[in-house]
Enzyme design. Sequence first.
Site, PDB file in Angstrom:
ATOM      1  N   SER A  45     -15.878 -27.549  15.928  1.00 55.22           N
ATOM      2  CA  SER A  45     -16.008 -27.909  17.335  1.00 55.22           C
ATOM      3  C   SER A  45     -17.286 -27.301  17.926  1.00 55.22           C
ATOM      4  O   SER A  45     -18.363 -27.480  17.377  1.00 55.22           O
ATOM      5  CB  SER A  45     -14.746 -27.485  18.097  1.00 55.22           C
ATOM      6  OG  SER A  45     -14.652 -28.149  19.334  1.00 55.22           O
ATOM      7  N   ASP A 157     -11.281 -33.414  16.320  1.00 56.14           N
ATOM      8  CA  ASP A 157     -11.703 -32.012  16.354  1.00 56.14           C
ATOM      9  C   ASP A 157     -11.219 -31.211  15.147  1.00 56.14           C
ATOM     10  O   ASP A 157     -10.049 -31.247  14.783  1.00 56.14           O
ATOM     11  CB  ASP A 157     -11.159 -31.386  17.638  1.00 56.14           C
ATOM     12  CG  ASP A 157     -11.840 -30.089  18.003  1.00 56.14           C
ATOM     13  OD1 ASP A 157     -11.672 -29.110  17.262  1.00 56.14           O
ATOM     14  OD2 ASP A 157     -12.544 -30.059  19.034  1.00 56.14           O
TER      15      ASP A 157
END
Length: 290
Positions: A45, A157
Site C-alpha cells: 500500500s 490492497d
Amino acid sequence: MNTDVGRPGIGLALGGGFARGFAHLGVLKVLEQHHIRVSHIAGTSVGSVFGAAYASGAPLARILAASRTIRFRDIARWSVSRLGLASNHRLADIIERVFDSKQFEDMRIPLAVVATDLASGDPVVFRQGPLVEAIRASCAYPGLFEPIQIGTRCFVDGGLVAPVPSQAVRQIGASLVVGVSVGTQDASRTPPKNIFQVVARAVSAAQKHQLDSWERHADLVIRPDVQDLSWDDFGRASEAIEAGEAAASLALPRIRQLLATSEQTATLVNHATLSQEWLAETLRPSGRLV
C-alpha cells in the site's frame, strides 16, 4: 542515497496505513543520517509508494518535499462505480514526478510490491515490469478504490494479506529484515461515522490475527507513534515523519547490533568457504593431504 553494496545492509518491509505511512520517510531519513545501508525494500500500500520512490534512486530530500504537498485529491478521483468510490489512477502522476525510474528492472535497490489477488485471496509479489500498475494494485483499498486489473487478474490492497511485507523482502534476498508498522486502525472508541471507517476497522480486526505470520519473518519491528493520525490526515505529514524519526532513533542501537552480528556471521561463513576451497585445492592433485 547510499548504494555501497560492499557493506552489510538491512531489508525494509514498509507497511500500509494511508497518511500514517509518511512515517516511513522519517525512518529512511534516520537510516541515511547514520549511514545505514538499505539493501532491499518491500512495500504494501502506501509503503509501496515511498519504498519504490526511494528504491528508484530519487533523493530523499525530493521525496520529503513532495510528501508535504500531497493531498488525497492528488491520489484519488471520485468515480462512484460499482466496484469502488474512487480511482487511484492519479498515483501515476506522482510516480512520474518524483521517481527516478519507473520499471522494477531499473531500481537502484531491489524492490518488491505486494498486492492481493481478489479471486484467490493470495498475496502476489510484483518484481518485474512497470511500477505504476503494481503500486496502484497494492494501494487499491477495497471499498474506497476500484480494484486494478492486470492481465486477467484483479488486485486490491496488499495490506489484506501482508500488512507489513516482511516475508516478501526476505524472499528477494534480505538477510536482515526490519519491518515498519504504522497500522490502519482507528484509535477512536466511538462508533464509525462512515462506510470507510467500517471497512477500515473490519480490515484492522482481521490484520490483528496476522501479527504472528509477518512478525516472525522480521528481525526487528519499528512502530512509529501515529495512532492519533487519521487515514486521510495528509496535511499532517510532518508529524508522521517526525514520529518515524523518533521511532527509528530509538531502534538504532538494536539495528547496529543486528548489523554487527550479521557481519560477524558473514565473516565466519566466508572463512569457512575459503577453508573448504583450500582443502579442495590441496586434495585435488593426489587425493590426499600433502
